[in-house]
Every structure is written in structure tokens, then in C-alpha cells.
Design an enzyme around this catalytic site. Sequence first.
Site, PDB file in Angstrom:
ATOM      1  N   VAL A 151      58.284  59.756  79.958  1.00 49.17           N
ATOM      2  CA  VAL A 151      59.498  59.202  79.350  1.00 49.17           C
ATOM      3  C   VAL A 151      60.447  58.678  80.425  1.00 49.17           C
ATOM      4  CG1 VAL A 151      61.492  59.711  77.894  1.00 49.17           C
ATOM      5  CG2 VAL A 151      59.402  60.942  77.511  1.00 49.17           C
ATOM      6  N   ASP A 152      60.561  59.414  81.497  1.00 52.42           N
ATOM      7  CA  ASP A 152      61.466  59.058  82.594  1.00 52.42           C
ATOM      8  C   ASP A 152      61.127  57.656  83.122  1.00 52.42           C
ATOM      9  OD1 ASP A 152      63.429  59.425  84.482  1.00 52.42           O
ATOM     10  OD2 ASP A 152      62.305  60.880  85.694  1.00 52.42           O
TER      11      ASP A 152
HETATM   12  N1  AR6 Z   1      58.766  57.839  73.909  1.00 53.57           N
HETATM   13  C1  AR6 Z   1      58.673  59.066  73.343  1.00 53.57           C
HETATM   14  N2  AR6 Z   1      57.961  60.078  73.882  1.00 53.57           N
HETATM   15  C2  AR6 Z   1      57.296  59.828  75.037  1.00 53.57           C
HETATM   16  C3  AR6 Z   1      57.336  58.571  75.700  1.00 53.57           C
HETATM   17  C4  AR6 Z   1      58.118  57.546  75.075  1.00 53.57           C
HETATM   18  N3  AR6 Z   1      58.239  56.330  75.624  1.00 53.57           N
HETATM   19  N4  AR6 Z   1      56.582  58.646  76.831  1.00 53.57           N
HETATM   20  C5  AR6 Z   1      56.083  59.900  76.882  1.00 53.57           C
HETATM   21  N5  AR6 Z   1      56.497  60.619  75.804  1.00 53.57           N
HETATM   22  P1  AR6 Z   1      57.013  63.816  80.050  1.00 53.57           P
HETATM   23  P2  AR6 Z   1      58.107  66.399  80.944  1.00 53.57           P
HETATM   24  C6  AR6 Z   1      56.232  62.044  75.470  1.00 53.57           C
HETATM   25  O1  AR6 Z   1      55.840  63.981  80.947  1.00 53.57           O
HETATM   26  O2  AR6 Z   1      56.907  67.127  80.452  1.00 53.57           O
HETATM   27  C7  AR6 Z   1      58.224  62.762  84.661  1.00 53.57           C
HETATM   28  O3  AR6 Z   1      57.452  62.286  85.729  1.00 53.57           O
HETATM   29  C8  AR6 Z   1      55.030  62.703  76.084  1.00 53.57           C
HETATM   30  O4  AR6 Z   1      53.875  62.433  75.290  1.00 53.57           O
HETATM   31  O5  AR6 Z   1      57.683  62.499  79.985  1.00 53.57           O
HETATM   32  O6  AR6 Z   1      59.450  66.978  80.679  1.00 53.57           O
HETATM   33  C9  AR6 Z   1      59.625  63.182  85.092  1.00 53.57           C
HETATM   34  O7  AR6 Z   1      60.102  62.393  86.154  1.00 53.57           O
HETATM   35  C10 AR6 Z   1      55.413  64.176  76.039  1.00 53.57           C
HETATM   36  O8  AR6 Z   1      55.127  64.738  74.751  1.00 53.57           O
HETATM   37  O9  AR6 Z   1      58.189  64.880  80.398  1.00 53.57           O
HETATM   38  C11 AR6 Z   1      59.413  64.605  85.501  1.00 53.57           C
HETATM   39  O10 AR6 Z   1      58.965  64.704  86.830  1.00 53.57           O
HETATM   40  C12 AR6 Z   1      56.928  64.168  76.201  1.00 53.57           C
HETATM   41  O11 AR6 Z   1      57.313  62.793  75.989  1.00 53.57           O
HETATM   42  C13 AR6 Z   1      58.357  65.092  84.560  1.00 53.57           C
HETATM   43  O12 AR6 Z   1      57.612  63.943  84.165  1.00 53.57           O
HETATM   44  C14 AR6 Z   1      57.430  64.623  77.556  1.00 53.57           C
HETATM   45  O13 AR6 Z   1      56.542  64.213  78.573  1.00 53.57           O
HETATM   46  C15 AR6 Z   1      58.939  65.706  83.307  1.00 53.57           C
HETATM   47  O14 AR6 Z   1      57.916  66.214  82.508  1.00 53.57           O
END
Ligand code: AR6
Length: 175
Positions: free
Chosen positions: A32-33
Amino acid sequence: MSMSVEIGDLTRVEVDAVVNAANSMLLGGGGVDGAIHAAAGPRLLEACRRLRNTTHRDGLEVGDAVATPAFDLPASWVIHTVGPNLHRGQDDPARLASCFARSLDVAAELDVRSIAFPAVSAGAYGWPITDVARIAVMTSRGWLAEHPEASPQDVRFVVLDERARDVFDAALGMA
Ligand code: AR6
């Protein structure tokens, strides 16, 4: 007041504030980031760098939240939070609950009406989506009950697929 779940891309949701599942460095990443930084444009990274040079010299703590403008996103604000990383042994549910509660606190300070959360910590940080959904819903429900007059009153969970939607739906259905 309403809480709901939908399948979608957080970067395209029409809400006042979107929550970013960031890391403590606040300088972007994957998941997401990465999607939020790509869609919001380079001014978001500049805003994050400013935070690192001023109020957040040591970065953002796990469980805390801070806002920046959302620049090229449909939303007005990005509220950055840092979930616990299960791969590093960060398994305290209170830390994850704090991500949701602090994000809502920051949203209330900004007086936003609507906020959209991703499944914080359910991706790279390795938490089971069932735990994330339960904690997200319980915490948001508790926050809304404690702040009946406050904004935001429209809380949305935006997830990428049907399985995650079903898990959130089940959590929303629990008393
Ligand atoms: N819209 C909605 N949900 C999403 C999207 C999107 N565009 N993209 C991914 N997800 P994560 P974390 C979901 O890895 O576990 C990063 O590198 C995804 O399927 O984004 O908190 C940061 O910089 C999952 O269910 O976040 C940190 O280093 C959820 O969003 C680290 O990852 C969260 O996945 C944070 O990890």
C-alpha cells in the site's frame, strides 16, 4: 456512523483521508505504501522527508500515526501509521489496535468525515488477515462509541480481494 468493507484500490477511494500502512522510516516502501506514494506523486515523499527533518527525526513509532496532505490522490489527507511486524516478533495486538485508534484520533484532529483503512500489517508484516480484521473492527467500533460527536463517522476498510472482504465482513457481523 457507519463501518463497511469494500474491494478496491486504496489509492482510488473517494474519502477525506486514506491510511497508509507505512514503516517507521516514513520514506515509502512496497505494498500500500508504494502504491500511495506512486499515486500521490513526489510531493508526498517531500512531505514525509519534512516530517523526518522536523517532528519525526527518529521516524514514526509502531502503533502511532501522523498526517500529510494527499497531493495527487482523490483524498485530502494521508494518515501514515506503522503496524507491528510479526516477522520481527512484534505480536502484541495492542500495537495493531493502536494503529487504528491513533489514525482515528489524527482524523478527528483534521475534522475529516470519512476515512479508509487498508489491512494494516496483513501484507509484508505478516499478520493473519483474520486477526487484523477483528482488531480493526473492534478498535474502530470502540473508538466510534467513545467519540459519538467526533468526525470521522464513515469508516471504510478497503481490501484487494474477495477473501479479505469476507473476513472483514465476518468481523463486522460480530457483535
Ligand atoms: N489497496 C488496498 N489494499 C492494498 C493495496 C491497495 N492498493 N496494496 C496492498 N494492499 P502491506 P504491511 C493490501 O504489505 O503488512 C511496505 O513495504 C495487502 O494485500 O502494504 O503493514 C511498507 O513500506 C495487505 O492485505 O502493509 C512497510 O515496510 C495490506 O494491504 C511494510 O510494507 C497490507 O499490506 C508494511 O507492511
